[in-house]
Design a protein around this motif. Structure first.
Motif, mmCIF file in Angstrom:
data_model
loop_
_atom_site.group_PDB
_atom_site.id
_atom_site.type_symbol
_atom_site.label_atom_id
_atom_site.label_comp_id
_atom_site.label_asym_id
_atom_site.label_seq_id
_atom_site.Cartn_x
_atom_site.Cartn_y
_atom_site.Cartn_z
ATOM 1 N N MET A 1 28.414 -14.047 33.372
ATOM 2 C CA MET A 1 30.191 -12.628 33.197
ATOM 3 C C MET A 1 29.182 -11.642 33.349
ATOM 4 N N MET A 2 30.236 -10.397 33.771
ATOM 5 C CA MET A 2 29.906 -8.936 33.684
ATOM 6 C C MET A 2 29.484 -8.269 32.574
ATOM 7 N N SER A 3 29.376 -7.346 32.010
ATOM 8 C CA SER A 3 29.183 -7.291 30.528
ATOM 9 C C SER A 3 30.266 -6.044 30.641
ATOM 10 N N LYS A 4 30.905 -5.823 29.137
ATOM 11 C CA LYS A 4 32.122 -4.874 28.720
ATOM 12 C C LYS A 4 31.909 -3.348 30.017
ATOM 13 N N ASN A 5 30.814 -3.120 29.891
ATOM 14 C CA ASN A 5 29.723 -1.594 30.433
ATOM 15 C C ASN A 5 29.814 -1.273 31.175
ATOM 16 N N ARG A 6 29.728 -2.491 32.056
ATOM 17 C CA ARG A 6 29.859 -2.987 33.847
ATOM 18 C C ARG A 6 31.166 -3.086 34.329
ATOM 19 N N LYS A 8 33.359 -1.686 33.279
ATOM 20 C CA LYS A 8 34.554 -0.775 33.076
ATOM 21 C C LYS A 8 33.346 0.733 33.726
#
Length: 55
Positions: A1-6, A8
């Motif tokens: 799953m994509m990280s929150k920063n990516r 964002k």
């Protein structure tokens, strides 16, 4: 799953081209809606559309 920063960064960066594309899409949709569906165009009548593609 994509990280929150990516995630964002995807939504925050390059927002101007996305907004321009959205505005253009809405403008085209409104023109087609007005010209073909609500206008008095002889080529496309709402009754003809309903006959060719029944609900």
């Amino acid at each position: 799953m994509m990280s929150k920063n990516r995630i964002k960064n995807i939504f925050i960066h390059n927002w101007k081209p996305k907004l321009i594309c959205l505005v253009c899409a809405v403008a085209v949709w409104l023109m087609v809606n007005h010209l073909l569906v609500r206008g008095e165009s002889p080529e496309w009548s709402i009754d003809d559309i309903r006959l060719s593609v029944p609900e």
